[in-house]
Scaffold this active site. Structure first.
Site, PDB file in Angstrom:
ATOM      1  N   THR A 186       0.876  -1.169   0.000  1.00  0.00           N
ATOM      2  CA  THR A 186       0.000   0.000   0.000  1.00  0.00           C
ATOM      3  C   THR A 186       0.909   1.213   0.000  1.00  0.00           C
ATOM      4  O   THR A 186       2.079   1.100   0.308  1.00  0.00           O
ATOM      5  CB  THR A 186      -0.860   0.047   1.288  1.00  0.00           C
ATOM      6  OG1 THR A 186      -1.363  -1.250   1.592  1.00  0.00           O
ATOM      7  CG2 THR A 186      -2.033   0.997   1.148  1.00  0.00           C
ATOM      8  N   VAL A 231     -12.773  -6.152  -1.422  1.00  0.00           N
ATOM      9  CA  VAL A 231     -12.602  -4.742  -1.078  1.00  0.00           C
ATOM     10  C   VAL A 231     -11.541  -4.626   0.012  1.00  0.00           C
ATOM     11  O   VAL A 231     -11.598  -5.325   1.021  1.00  0.00           O
ATOM     12  CB  VAL A 231     -13.929  -4.123  -0.593  1.00  0.00           C
ATOM     13  CG1 VAL A 231     -13.715  -2.679  -0.147  1.00  0.00           C
ATOM     14  CG2 VAL A 231     -14.972  -4.191  -1.706  1.00  0.00           C
ATOM     15  N   SER A 232     -10.584  -3.735  -0.205  1.00  0.00           N
ATOM     16  CA  SER A 232      -9.493  -3.564   0.754  1.00  0.00           C
ATOM     17  C   SER A 232      -9.844  -2.514   1.801  1.00  0.00           C
ATOM     18  O   SER A 232     -10.851  -1.813   1.701  1.00  0.00           O
ATOM     19  CB  SER A 232      -8.217  -3.146   0.026  1.00  0.00           C
ATOM     20  OG  SER A 232      -8.288  -1.780  -0.334  1.00  0.00           O
ATOM     21  N   ASP A 233      -8.969  -2.373   2.778  1.00  0.00           N
ATOM     22  CA  ASP A 233      -9.150  -1.361   3.818  1.00  0.00           C
ATOM     23  C   ASP A 233      -8.825   0.043   3.339  1.00  0.00           C
ATOM     24  O   ASP A 233      -9.216   1.027   3.969  1.00  0.00           O
ATOM     25  CB  ASP A 233      -8.233  -1.673   5.001  1.00  0.00           C
ATOM     26  CG  ASP A 233      -6.762  -1.525   4.620  1.00  0.00           C
ATOM     27  OD1 ASP A 233      -6.134  -0.523   5.013  1.00  0.00           O
ATOM     28  OD2 ASP A 233      -6.245  -2.408   3.919  1.00  0.00           O
ATOM     29  N   THR A 275      -1.236   0.166   6.406  1.00  0.00           N
ATOM     30  CA  THR A 275      -0.752  -0.795   5.421  1.00  0.00           C
ATOM     31  C   THR A 275      -0.691  -2.162   6.080  1.00  0.00           C
ATOM     32  O   THR A 275      -0.693  -2.269   7.304  1.00  0.00           O
ATOM     33  CB  THR A 275       0.639  -0.390   4.891  1.00  0.00           C
ATOM     34  OG1 THR A 275       1.070  -1.334   3.907  1.00  0.00           O
ATOM     35  CG2 THR A 275       1.670  -0.335   6.013  1.00  0.00           C
ATOM     36  N   GLY A 276      -0.639  -3.207   5.262  1.00  0.00           N
ATOM     37  CA  GLY A 276      -0.603  -4.551   5.803  1.00  0.00           C
ATOM     38  C   GLY A 276      -1.686  -5.411   5.190  1.00  0.00           C
ATOM     39  O   GLY A 276      -2.179  -5.128   4.093  1.00  0.00           O
ATOM     40  N   VAL A 277      -2.071  -6.456   5.876  1.00  0.00           N
ATOM     41  CA  VAL A 277      -3.156  -7.314   5.409  1.00  0.00           C
ATOM     42  C   VAL A 277      -4.476  -6.588   5.651  1.00  0.00           C
ATOM     43  O   VAL A 277      -4.836  -6.301   6.795  1.00  0.00           O
ATOM     44  CB  VAL A 277      -3.136  -8.678   6.134  1.00  0.00           C
ATOM     45  CG1 VAL A 277      -4.320  -9.536   5.694  1.00  0.00           C
ATOM     46  CG2 VAL A 277      -1.820  -9.408   5.850  1.00  0.00           C
ATOM     47  N   GLY A 278      -5.199  -6.306   4.580  1.00  0.00           N
ATOM     48  CA  GLY A 278      -6.398  -5.479   4.668  1.00  0.00           C
ATOM     49  C   GLY A 278      -7.438  -5.995   5.631  1.00  0.00           C
ATOM     50  O   GLY A 278      -8.054  -5.217   6.378  1.00  0.00           O
TER      51      GLY A 278
END
Length: 329
Positions: free
Chosen positions: A173, A202-204, A222-225
């Site tokens: 991200t 859908v991501s965060d 950032t990271g795993v959504g």
């Protein structure tokens, strides 16, 4: 008021981005360019959009050009922008064939319908007359072909050898948080997704969970959504600042909770007093910042450095220099 700035290029490995020196040079150059906008009187919103565009244009990061491919081999990107002064959030979800998703989020700041996905985002791109652009790079296409071509046995063998293989793309991200000379805060986040995901995921990055700002503070994650969404990390940190905690306390408490839940994420933050902070449960956080007098970064933090701020890192570097000089004597 002295402007402040912090940016990130994700939470993934340095190795697949050219190494420490290359990533540091890229992030520091972008920080310097965006900070010039702030010192010239630019608004926090101007700085955030500019910073996101520069990061989206850098192929080594998973946003804009260089975004990862989804399961069907297509690039679908998401981005959001939040004006902390007006507490106004806007974003696009799973948009394709454009260069800078953050520009669409910026346009939507002035609209009634401020979060668009898929077909609606495609219609908006045409309405804005954005040039058709293919953000997929040769590296990402080859990466996708290799991932798709692996059978289960080979993939499992690779994961056993290196548990981080195959998950780095999920943590890609870019984000920017800025405080301008008028004390106003803005935050922006953009991503190409986690790679090989199911179509429609859908991501965060286009949610308040991953990008949030008020007049008190701003955060980009950032990271795993899915982990970020479960923690509602960005909004959680900002709300804690609003409720009276200082930024360092709010970040530390939020990251401590995330560690207890075995998450894989990171965050950057600024508050209205100009404090700069970050936190991570992941091994690496690719962040850089400008304090008004110097540029610094988080690229050499250890696995155990889960949260901190610009003042602490400056002190740690000073102590390290003193220790090095002492050993030399």
């Amino acid at each position: 008021m002295t402007p402040k700035l912090i940016i990130h290029g994700g939470a993934s490995s340095l190795d697949d981005k050219g190494g420490l020196a290359t990533v540091r040079q890229s992030l520091h150059q972008i920080v310097a360019a965006v900070y010039e906008t702030l010192t010239a009187g630019g608004s926090a919103m101007d700085a955030v959009v500019q910073g996101c565009e520069l990061l989206e244009n850098e192929p080594r990061f998973n946003a804009g050009t260089g975004s990862v491919l989804q399961s069907d081999g297509q690039v679908r990107m998401s981005a959001s922008l939040m004006d902390g002064d007006r507490q106004n959030f806007s974003g696009v979800i799973n948009v394709s064939r454009i260069k800078n998703p953050i520009q669409m989020a910026q346009f939507l700041q002035g609209q009634t319908d401020r979060i668009l996905s898929d077909y609606g985002a495609a219609d908006l791109a045409r309405e804005m007359q954005l040039p058709i652009y293919d953000p997929a790079t040769d590296f990402r296409i080859q990466e996708w072909m290799e991932e798709r071509g692996e059978d289960v046995r080979k993939k499992m063998a690779r994961l056993i050898a290196d548990p981080t293989v195959g998950i780095e793309a999920r943590k890609g991200t870019i984000g920017v948080v800025a405080l301008d000379a008028n004390g106003k805060i803005a935050a922006g986040t953009s991503t190409g997704g986690k790679g090989l995901e199911r179509i429609g995921r859908v991501s965060d990055s286009a949610m308040p969970a991953g990008n949030y700002a008020t007049r008190f503070a701003g955060v980009s994650c950032t990271g795993v959504g899915e982990d970020i969404i479960n923690e509602c990390l960005a909004a959680k940190v900002v709300i804690r600042v609003k409720d009276g905690q200082n930024l360092a306390q709010a970040m530390a408490k939020s990251i401590t909770e995330a560690l207890e839940n075995n998450t894989d994420l990171g965050a950057i933050a600024l508050d209205h007093q100009g404090h700069i902070a970050w936190g991570k449960t992941c091994p690496v956080l690719l962040a850089a910042y400008h304090t008004g007098t110097a540029i610094g970064d988080t690229l050499e933090l250890t696995d155990g450095d889960h949260y901190g701020n610009a003042s602490i890192l400056k002190l740690q570097k000073t102590v390290k220099k003193i220790q090095t000089k002492t050993r030399g004597k």
